[in-house]
Design a protein around this motif. Structure first.
Motif, PDB file in Angstrom:
ATOM      1  N   UNK A 167       0.830  -1.209   0.000  1.00  0.00           N
ATOM      2  CA  UNK A 167       0.000   0.000   0.000  1.00  0.00           C
ATOM      3  C   UNK A 167       0.862   1.257   0.000  1.00  0.00           C
ATOM      4  N   UNK A 168       1.972   1.255   0.766  1.00  0.00           N
ATOM      5  CA  UNK A 168       2.866   2.410   0.784  1.00  0.00           C
ATOM      6  C   UNK A 168       3.502   2.616  -0.590  1.00  0.00           C
ATOM      7  N   UNK A 176       4.339  10.062  -7.787  1.00  0.00           N
ATOM      8  CA  UNK A 176       5.284  10.258  -8.886  1.00  0.00           C
ATOM      9  C   UNK A 176       4.556  10.391 -10.228  1.00  0.00           C
ATOM     10  N   UNK A 177       3.455   9.641 -10.398  1.00  0.00           N
ATOM     11  CA  UNK A 177       2.690   9.773 -11.632  1.00  0.00           C
ATOM     12  C   UNK A 177       2.087  11.167 -11.749  1.00  0.00           C
ATOM     13  N   UNK A 178       1.624  11.756 -10.645  1.00  0.00           N
ATOM     14  CA  UNK A 178       1.093  13.123 -10.656  1.00  0.00           C
ATOM     15  C   UNK A 178       2.179  14.134 -11.005  1.00  0.00           C
ATOM     16  N   UNK A 179       3.395  13.933 -10.480  1.00  0.00           N
ATOM     17  CA  UNK A 179       4.503  14.839 -10.808  1.00  0.00           C
ATOM     18  C   UNK A 179       4.856  14.757 -12.288  1.00  0.00           C
ATOM     19  N   UNK A 180       4.787  13.556 -12.863  1.00  0.00           N
ATOM     20  CA  UNK A 180       5.102  13.408 -14.287  1.00  0.00           C
ATOM     21  C   UNK A 180       4.097  14.174 -15.147  1.00  0.00           C
ATOM     22  N   UNK A 181       2.818  14.202 -14.738  1.00  0.00           N
ATOM     23  CA  UNK A 181       1.815  14.954 -15.492  1.00  0.00           C
ATOM     24  C   UNK A 181       2.103  16.468 -15.432  1.00  0.00           C
ATOM     25  N   UNK A 230      12.833   0.368   2.310  1.00  0.00           N
ATOM     26  CA  UNK A 230      13.605   0.624   1.098  1.00  0.00           C
ATOM     27  C   UNK A 230      13.184   1.910   0.407  1.00  0.00           C
ATOM     28  N   UNK A 231      11.991   2.425   0.726  1.00  0.00           N
ATOM     29  CA  UNK A 231      11.503   3.644   0.075  1.00  0.00           C
ATOM     30  C   UNK A 231      11.990   4.909   0.761  1.00  0.00           C
ATOM     31  N   UNK A 293      16.420   4.365  -6.901  1.00  0.00           N
ATOM     32  CA  UNK A 293      15.985   3.664  -5.692  1.00  0.00           C
ATOM     33  C   UNK A 293      14.580   3.088  -5.850  1.00  0.00           C
ATOM     34  N   UNK A 294      13.774   3.709  -6.699  1.00  0.00           N
ATOM     35  CA  UNK A 294      12.415   3.232  -6.904  1.00  0.00           C
ATOM     36  C   UNK A 294      12.345   1.987  -7.776  1.00  0.00           C
ATOM     37  N   UNK A 295      13.326   1.784  -8.636  1.00  0.00           N
ATOM     38  CA  UNK A 295      13.262   0.707  -9.618  1.00  0.00           C
ATOM     39  C   UNK A 295      13.051  -0.681  -8.979  1.00  0.00           C
ATOM     40  N   UNK A 296      13.842  -1.111  -7.978  1.00  0.00           N
ATOM     41  CA  UNK A 296      13.601  -2.449  -7.398  1.00  0.00           C
ATOM     42  C   UNK A 296      12.265  -2.561  -6.660  1.00  0.00           C
ATOM     43  N   UNK A 297      11.814  -1.463  -6.081  1.00  0.00           N
ATOM     44  CA  UNK A 297      10.518  -1.494  -5.399  1.00  0.00           C
ATOM     45  C   UNK A 297       9.397  -1.700  -6.421  1.00  0.00           C
ATOM     46  N   UNK A 298       9.501  -1.022  -7.543  1.00  0.00           N
ATOM     47  CA  UNK A 298       8.484  -1.171  -8.592  1.00  0.00           C
ATOM     48  C   UNK A 298       8.447  -2.602  -9.115  1.00  0.00           C
ATOM     49  N   UNK A 299       9.619  -3.209  -9.303  1.00  0.00           N
ATOM     50  CA  UNK A 299       9.657  -4.596  -9.788  1.00  0.00           C
ATOM     51  C   UNK A 299       9.082  -5.552  -8.742  1.00  0.00           C
ATOM     52  N   UNK A 300       9.342  -5.276  -7.500  1.00  0.00           N
ATOM     53  CA  UNK A 300       8.862  -6.160  -6.430  1.00  0.00           C
ATOM     54  C   UNK A 300       7.337  -6.219  -6.395  1.00  0.00           C
ATOM     55  N   UNK A 301       6.689  -5.067  -6.565  1.00  0.00           N
ATOM     56  CA  UNK A 301       5.235  -5.014  -6.446  1.00  0.00           C
ATOM     57  C   UNK A 301       4.535  -4.866  -7.798  1.00  0.00           C
ATOM     58  N   UNK A 302       5.286  -4.983  -8.896  1.00  0.00           N
ATOM     59  CA  UNK A 302       4.674  -4.896 -10.211  1.00  0.00           C
ATOM     60  C   UNK A 302       4.119  -3.525 -10.537  1.00  0.00           C
ATOM     61  N   UNK A 303       4.829  -2.450 -10.135  1.00  0.00           N
ATOM     62  CA  UNK A 303       4.379  -1.073 -10.366  1.00  0.00           C
ATOM     63  C   UNK A 303       5.210  -0.441 -11.470  1.00  0.00           C
ATOM     64  N   UNK A 304       4.730   0.659 -12.064  1.00  0.00           N
ATOM     65  CA  UNK A 304       5.469   1.280 -13.177  1.00  0.00           C
ATOM     66  C   UNK A 304       6.813   1.849 -12.721  1.00  0.00           C
TER      67      UNK A 304
END
Length: 311
Positions: A167-168, A176-181, A230-231, A293-304
């Motif tokens: 959830x975190x 991060x998606x909002x910042x990209x917009x 890790x975040x 730092x976000x890359x391994x977390x995204x892979x762990x939980x299947x996030x972009x």
């Protein structure tokens, strides 16, 4: 009154018969005794033979070969009655056949219905519990299915922690998606200021983007990442990068406000533009670190996975 006659072979009564109905022997008429000249002093009493069969087995009935001349011409020899022993054997065979057929039908019925009408029993559970000397408690490892949590609840705690971490991570991904917009709007607005087109609209877009960056910094600092250690690096670097980006947006907005039309075109305070460039450059390093730092977390939980230059 005539005297009763008995078969000389089997001892059965044969009154008025030519052949014995039990053994088939011909009935012979005993010769009449000559009248006594004088009565005997003590005439012996004639006892009729016993009607019970003799203790010894009766002699076999004479066959036609043994008595060929005893039957009158054209007469068919009488048939003896069926022996009780043969009839008993047929009855016994019939009973045995019925038992065999009934037993086979019962066995087929048992196979078809699974053996009984009782509800099925988990035989594996019976085998597990039958080997133990006493009752098995619910917390015993042998009574729990594979993969079930231990009695101390450690697996349940791990699952809960993993859910909180997911959830975190999802909340951080949405920030991060909002910042990209916002980043795509900022790039377009700065390009319009440099080209001196749609100046007022570009200035308003930059001011709105600065406010959005400040809100992102507040949200990311308040994000609970206790279950996702890790975040920590991602959160720290994003707060630094977005603070620098907000300063850059405001500097570019101030530059837009300073632009005014002259005889030679638009002119503004270059100091605001250079300040915007400097703040924007200062945000690049933290953005790269946050994306890494976000890359391994995204892979762990299947996030972009987020590219640093879209933050």
């Amino acid at each position: 009154m005539s005297e009763r006659r008995f078969c000389t072979s089997c001892g059965q009564p044969v009154d008025g018969m030519r052949f014995c109905t039990h053994c088939g022997a011909p009935v012979t008429t005993p010769p009449a005794a000559p009248p006594p000249t004088q009565p005997p002093p003590n005439p012996p009493s004639v006892q009729p033979p016993s009607t019970q069969p003799p203790t010894q087995p009766p002699p076999a009935p004479p066959s036609a070969a043994q008595h060929p001349a005893s039957y009158p011409a054209g007469a068919e020899p009488p048939r003896g009655p069926a022996r009780s022993g043969g009839r008993g054997r047929w009855i016994a065979l019939g009973v045995l056949l019925v038992l065999l057929v009934g037993g086979g039908a019962f066995a087929l019925g048992m196979l078809a219905t699974g053996g009984d009408d009782e509800p099925s029993v988990d035989r594996s559970a019976v085998l597990e519990t039958s080997g133990s000397p006493g009752p098995t408690s619910a917390s015993s490892p042998s009574s729990q299915p594979p993969g079930a949590g231990s009695s101390d609840g450690s697996d349940d705690g791990d699952n809960a922690a993993d859910g909180a971490a997911r959830r975190a991570a999802e909340r951080l991904s949405r920030l991060m998606a909002s910042s990209a917009a916002d980043k795509s709007d900022v790039v377009a607005a700065v390009g319009n200021l440099n080209s001196c087109v749609h100046v007022r609209a570009a200035t308003t877009t930059l001011e709105d983007a600065a406010d959005s960056r400040d809100a992102l910094v507040t949200k990311v600092k308040r994000l609970d990442i206790t279950a996702l250690p890790a975040a920590r690096t991602v959160v720290t670097r994003l707060a630094t990068a977005w603070t620098a980006s907000a300063k850059a947006d405001r500097s570019f907005a101030d530059y837009g406000h300073s632009l005014h039309r002259t005889a030679k075109g638009y002119k503004g305070h270059e100091a605001w533009r250079r300040a915007g460039v400097d703040h924007s450059t200062a945000s690049h390093g933290p953005k790269r670190a946050a994306a890494k730092a976000w890359r391994p977390i995204a892979r762990r939980f299947g996030l972009p996975v987020i590219a640093w230059d879209t933050l």
